[in-house]
Design a protein around this motif. Structure first.
Motif, PDB file in Angstrom:
ATOM      1  N   PHE A 223       0.798  -1.213   0.000  1.00  0.00           N
ATOM      2  CA  PHE A 223       0.000   0.000   0.000  1.00  0.00           C
ATOM      3  C   PHE A 223       0.838   1.275   0.000  1.00  0.00           C
ATOM      4  O   PHE A 223       0.601   2.190  -0.797  1.00  0.00           O
ATOM      5  CB  PHE A 223      -0.949   0.002   1.201  1.00  0.00           C
ATOM      6  CG  PHE A 223      -2.161   0.837   0.994  1.00  0.00           C
ATOM      7  CD1 PHE A 223      -3.285   0.313   0.387  1.00  0.00           C
ATOM      8  CD2 PHE A 223      -2.165   2.163   1.382  1.00  0.00           C
ATOM      9  CE1 PHE A 223      -4.403   1.085   0.181  1.00  0.00           C
ATOM     10  CE2 PHE A 223      -3.284   2.949   1.184  1.00  0.00           C
ATOM     11  CZ  PHE A 223      -4.409   2.406   0.579  1.00  0.00           C
ATOM     12  N   SER A 227       0.895   3.312  -3.495  1.00  0.00           N
ATOM     13  CA  SER A 227       0.032   4.492  -3.428  1.00  0.00           C
ATOM     14  C   SER A 227       0.788   5.745  -3.868  1.00  0.00           C
ATOM     15  O   SER A 227       0.240   6.600  -4.575  1.00  0.00           O
ATOM     16  CB  SER A 227      -0.520   4.671  -2.011  1.00  0.00           C
ATOM     17  OG  SER A 227       0.524   4.895  -1.078  1.00  0.00           O
ATOM     18  N   GLN A 342       0.017  -0.015  11.113  1.00  0.00           N
ATOM     19  CA  GLN A 342      -0.711  -0.992  10.298  1.00  0.00           C
ATOM     20  C   GLN A 342       0.229  -2.042   9.725  1.00  0.00           C
ATOM     21  O   GLN A 342      -0.067  -3.243   9.755  1.00  0.00           O
ATOM     22  CB  GLN A 342      -1.446  -0.265   9.164  1.00  0.00           C
ATOM     23  CG  GLN A 342      -2.346  -1.155   8.321  1.00  0.00           C
ATOM     24  CD  GLN A 342      -1.595  -1.954   7.269  1.00  0.00           C
ATOM     25  OE1 GLN A 342      -0.579  -1.506   6.740  1.00  0.00           O
ATOM     26  NE2 GLN A 342      -2.098  -3.150   6.976  1.00  0.00           N
ATOM     27  N   THR A 365      -7.050  -5.105   1.317  1.00  0.00           N
ATOM     28  CA  THR A 365      -5.944  -4.338   0.749  1.00  0.00           C
ATOM     29  C   THR A 365      -6.161  -4.094  -0.738  1.00  0.00           C
ATOM     30  O   THR A 365      -5.970  -2.975  -1.242  1.00  0.00           O
ATOM     31  CB  THR A 365      -4.614  -5.090   0.955  1.00  0.00           C
ATOM     32  OG1 THR A 365      -4.413  -5.325   2.340  1.00  0.00           O
ATOM     33  CG2 THR A 365      -3.451  -4.293   0.396  1.00  0.00           C
ATOM     34  N   CYS A 368      -8.922  -1.489  -1.233  1.00  0.00           N
ATOM     35  CA  CYS A 368      -8.441  -0.130  -0.947  1.00  0.00           C
ATOM     36  C   CYS A 368      -7.614   0.417  -2.104  1.00  0.00           C
ATOM     37  O   CYS A 368      -7.745   1.593  -2.478  1.00  0.00           O
ATOM     38  CB  CYS A 368      -7.607  -0.128   0.336  1.00  0.00           C
ATOM     39  SG  CYS A 368      -8.560  -0.203   1.855  1.00  0.00           S
ATOM     40  N   PHE A 395      -6.306   7.549   3.239  1.00  0.00           N
ATOM     41  CA  PHE A 395      -6.299   6.109   2.995  1.00  0.00           C
ATOM     42  C   PHE A 395      -5.367   5.374   3.956  1.00  0.00           C
ATOM     43  O   PHE A 395      -5.620   4.220   4.305  1.00  0.00           O
ATOM     44  CB  PHE A 395      -5.912   5.824   1.543  1.00  0.00           C
ATOM     45  CG  PHE A 395      -7.091   5.717   0.626  1.00  0.00           C
ATOM     46  CD1 PHE A 395      -7.665   4.494   0.341  1.00  0.00           C
ATOM     47  CD2 PHE A 395      -7.650   6.860   0.068  1.00  0.00           C
ATOM     48  CE1 PHE A 395      -8.759   4.401  -0.497  1.00  0.00           C
ATOM     49  CE2 PHE A 395      -8.743   6.782  -0.774  1.00  0.00           C
ATOM     50  CZ  PHE A 395      -9.304   5.544  -1.057  1.00  0.00           C
ATOM     51  N   TYR A 396      -4.279   6.014   4.403  1.00  0.00           N
ATOM     52  CA  TYR A 396      -3.424   5.384   5.403  1.00  0.00           C
ATOM     53  C   TYR A 396      -4.192   5.181   6.719  1.00  0.00           C
ATOM     54  O   TYR A 396      -4.070   4.140   7.366  1.00  0.00           O
ATOM     55  CB  TYR A 396      -2.180   6.245   5.667  1.00  0.00           C
ATOM     56  CG  TYR A 396      -1.228   6.327   4.498  1.00  0.00           C
ATOM     57  CD1 TYR A 396      -1.285   5.406   3.455  1.00  0.00           C
ATOM     58  CD2 TYR A 396      -0.266   7.338   4.423  1.00  0.00           C
ATOM     59  CE1 TYR A 396      -0.418   5.490   2.378  1.00  0.00           C
ATOM     60  CE2 TYR A 396       0.607   7.423   3.346  1.00  0.00           C
ATOM     61  CZ  TYR A 396       0.515   6.502   2.320  1.00  0.00           C
ATOM     62  OH  TYR A 396       1.371   6.571   1.258  1.00  0.00           O
ATOM     63  N   TYR A 399      -6.855   2.458   6.177  1.00  0.00           N
ATOM     64  CA  TYR A 399      -6.227   1.141   6.103  1.00  0.00           C
ATOM     65  C   TYR A 399      -5.885   0.609   7.489  1.00  0.00           C
ATOM     66  O   TYR A 399      -6.031  -0.596   7.755  1.00  0.00           O
ATOM     67  CB  TYR A 399      -4.962   1.266   5.250  1.00  0.00           C
ATOM     68  CG  TYR A 399      -4.389  -0.048   4.763  1.00  0.00           C
ATOM     69  CD1 TYR A 399      -5.199  -1.124   4.429  1.00  0.00           C
ATOM     70  CD2 TYR A 399      -3.015  -0.199   4.619  1.00  0.00           C
ATOM     71  CE1 TYR A 399      -4.662  -2.314   3.971  1.00  0.00           C
ATOM     72  CE2 TYR A 399      -2.461  -1.377   4.158  1.00  0.00           C
ATOM     73  CZ  TYR A 399      -3.286  -2.428   3.840  1.00  0.00           C
ATOM     74  OH  TYR A 399      -2.746  -3.612   3.386  1.00  0.00           O
ATOM     75  N   THR A 403      -7.432  -2.781   9.213  1.00  0.00           N
ATOM     76  CA  THR A 403      -6.536  -3.805   9.749  1.00  0.00           C
ATOM     77  C   THR A 403      -6.891  -4.159  11.182  1.00  0.00           C
ATOM     78  O   THR A 403      -6.919  -5.341  11.558  1.00  0.00           O
ATOM     79  CB  THR A 403      -5.079  -3.331   9.668  1.00  0.00           C
ATOM     80  OG1 THR A 403      -4.751  -3.033   8.314  1.00  0.00           O
ATOM     81  CG2 THR A 403      -4.121  -4.397  10.185  1.00  0.00           C
TER      82      THR A 403
END
Length: 472
Positions: A223, A227, A342, A365, A368, A395-396, A399, A403
């Motif tokens: 990710f 990203s 994460q 994942t 996302c 998004f971090y 995520y 998780t």
């Protein structure tokens, strides 16, 4: 005398610092001699695009090879696959180069040079990734660190050599140096480590279990890097190559935070897959838990510095022309806290749990990532570069929440909760002192703040002094 994990982590951090410093200085040298437009082309062709194609040419092989129990058995297959996949990718770009270059706003008048630079960077980088995966799985941490940092060091040495000889740098020399530094490094590694490399060269295809392990670790760790790579391509397409150069400059500055990420990722999988006792791994002094908490503390320090001096860092490294990229840099810096927690939680769960227990997280994942692409494009189009930074940070955070929700075992998260209030106190006091501190040169501010923070995390008891002793 056998060195402990803190020593190898510190050695890796030193090698990573040398690699990052060499890379940053190389970019600074090039940026001083060419235009932002040419700088954007070089970073896109030799760094961003090969990094994106690595997801195809390496797939999960680096992570598969890092498994301390089984990974080495599949090195020959991984090396052969990466070489073949690189040739296929290069053939695809060569065949459709007009459409490919036009989409990225790259010039077509010298596409042959750009293609050669891309091909060399992609192929040599893919093979080096497999080699570092093998050495990491063998827990040869020192050799892995040296191999990983070698291309950046050679790049800097080659640039300095050309600059000393010719007294100038132009676009052609710069792009060739940026691409062929990895190729030269690959030759050195194959020569000096041929015993280990060819001694583990067996063309055994991965079985279903190890392939699923590697794919899961790969996807869960995908990710952060993907990203940002996607965002660079989106910025180049939506705002132009020059803005891609500005965006790359800000990410180069923020890469100071990657020390904690890379070090945590470097040791987590090999240590976890070689240990059967999770409690010992997480809570014994000098083991993985202590090291990860120390890395987290210095991640917080890096974020604090970037929030306090964003324009100063960018201006120092790239000059006034690039300071526009510093305006929203703190937005993304804060997001790294969410991503760090994460990633560690995900790595530990994959190492200890059965596939059925973390399969939902792997699926999340992928979902996302699919939603990230249109979201970055939409927000970048609507509000410009601020949209790019904001989407990544959001998004971090999302995520991390996913998780935490899907993980069957949250015990690794206790590593960060333990004594967290002491880290908050140390951070608050340091920020307060730093706010009222002003030296003639901001680098003295950075040094002063760093020393204060380092002292406080030990004085408050967030980190134990025994951790220092365990390094030696």
């Amino acid at each position: 005398m056998k060195r402990g994990l803190p020593f190898y982590t510190l050695f890796f951090i030193f090698s990573l610092a040398l690699m990052k410093l060499s890379g940053v200085i190389s970019k600074i040298i090039v940026a001083r001699f060419i235009s932002p437009y040419e700088y954007g082309i070089i970073t896109l062709v030799t760094i961003s695009l090969p990094a994106m194609f690595f997801y195809f040419t390496n797939f999960c092989l680096h992570d598969l090879l890092s498994n301390s129990k089984k990974g080495r058995n599949y090195f020959g297959f991984a090396f052969s696959y990466s070489l073949t996949a690189s040739l296929i990718a290069a053939f695809f770009v060569f065949t459709f180069h007009k459409s490919f270059f036009s989409f990225l706003n790259l010039p077509l008048d010298n596409w042959e040079l750009l293609f050669i630079a891309f091909f060399v960077s992609l192929t040599s980088g893919s093979l080096l990734n497999d080699i570092t995966g093998l050495f990491r799985g063998l827990k040869l941490y020192s050799s892995t660190s040296i191999i990983a940092s070698l291309p950046a060091i050679l790049k800097l040495l080659m640039l300095v050599g050309f600059l000393a000889t010719l007294r100038k740098l132009d676009f052609i020399i710069a792009i060739l140096v940026f691409s062929f530094s990895s190729f030269v490094s690959l030759g050195f590694v194959l020569l000096f480590h041929r015993g280990t490399i060819f001694g583990n060269f067996r063309l055994t295809p991965p079985d279903r279990e190890i392939l699923y392990f590697g794919a899961s670790v790969y996807l869960l760790g995908l990710f952060g890097g993907l990203s940002q790579t996607i965002s660079k391509v989106v910025v180049s397409h939506d705002l132009g190559v020059t803005w891609q150069g500005y965006f790359d400059a800000s990410l180069t500055v923020i890469s100071i935070l990657s020390f904690a990420f890379a070090s945590m990722s470097f040791i987590s999988i090999p240590e976890a897959t070689s240990s059967a006792d999770r409690d010992e791994l997480l809570y014994e002094t000098g083991k993985l838990g202590d090291v990860v908490r120390a890395l987290f503390a210095f991640l917080v320090l890096g974020i604090m510095l970037l929030c306090m001096y964003p324009s100063q860092f960018v201006g120092l490294l790239f000059g006034k022309d690039y300071t526009v990229s510093s305006r929203f840099l703190p937005v993304l810096a804060v997001g790294y806290i969410f991503l760090y927690v994460q990633q560690f939680l995900a790595y530990l769960n994959v190492s200890y749990q059965k596939p059925a227990e973390y399969r939902s997280l792997v699926l999340a994942t992928l979902i996302c990532l699919l939603f990230l692409v249109p979201t970055v494009h939409t927000l970048t189009t609507m509000v410009g570069i601020l949209g790019t930074y904001s989407v990544l940070t959001f998004f971090y955070f999302l995520y991390l929440l996913i998780t935490l929700k899907l993980s069957k075992d949250l015990s690794p998260a206790s590593v960060f909760v333990k004594k967290i209030h002491r880290l908050v106190i140390a951070t608050a006091i340091t920020a307060f002192i730093g706010y009222f501190t002003s030296f003639p040169n901001f680098l003295y501010d950075v040094l002063f703040v760093s020393i204060i923070f380092t002292l406080l995390i030990f004085l408050t008891g967030y980190l134990s002094k025994d951790l220092l002793k365990s390094i030696f």
